[in-house]
Design a protein around this motif. Sequence first.
Motif: not given
Length: 329
Positions: A230-238
């Motif tokens: 979930h943190g990986v997707f949050a980073g890409i989103t950011a």
Amino acid sequence: MTMITAAARSSARSGRLGRFLGAYGQELVILGALVVLFVVVGAVNPRFLSDTNLTSIFSSNAYIAVAALGMSLVIISGHIDVSIGSLIGVLATLSGTLAVGGYPVWVAWTAPILAGVVVNAFVGGLVAYARIPSIVVTLGMLSILKGGLISVTDGAWITNLPADYLIAQKRLFGLPLPIYFMVVLTLLTAFWMRYSAFGRSIYAVGGNAEAARATGIRIEGTTVAVFAIHGVFAGITAVLFATQLQVIQSTVPPNLELTVITASVIGGVSILGGTGTVIGSTLAALLFATIGSALIFLNVSAYWLRAVLGLLILVTVLADMVRRRRVAL
């Protein structure tokens, strides 16, 4: 014999159709709603179907769709994350700060992803090993991240971003890159969730944790891994969020966590865990963008979007509860 064989084939086809509708019914409903919106609003105002507006619809909410992929995994596993909006705000600020600080753009792009993994793995560890409910842990993290961001930056905007850093503004074959990120990540995640052993274990943990433990699945390890992903997707989103404009406002995007959670739930992910697909969450994010754009072209107040989303949440959750009761019977 021929009649029996024909009947058996017909029954098999009906069974396959029933399983398909059961697995992807919510996604088909959202897809149908999108088609109806495009047809009706396009008939009322043809400018709605212009290339510029369609590109805007599909690219402007691409980062929300990416965030909803990670959120869907968390909810399917039986948890929730209400700090995602604050985390994206912090990671976007980190990315922009590195970019204007003279670091290579690849560092500015990858650092938020690594930071997202570390933060969310910590959150997952508290949920898994300290046995603290995820809603409590992420509420606390929301306050920490949001308060810390404002305290450190005073809400100042980050300007003078390097042109080669603005990845969300780049195009490939005439389409903005965020669309490619959204489509490719959705397909890869859907395939991984359906066919990998770990993906199936996420469904098992969210459906019945104790039964999953009895089959040899490590509940704690799976929980930490899900939050880390979930943190990986949050980073890409950011990164997509930070690079869509020429400046970055060092604050938490308003209501972003609610929008991301709503996309997952309306997309068919059960708030109780154990069921749902990431394809539905992406379609739901596109539905939000389409509704918002349609309201503008129909000269309706954009504030109605929040009311529509709230109604969709209630209807979706009620439908899920009814479905679960029928299965239990």
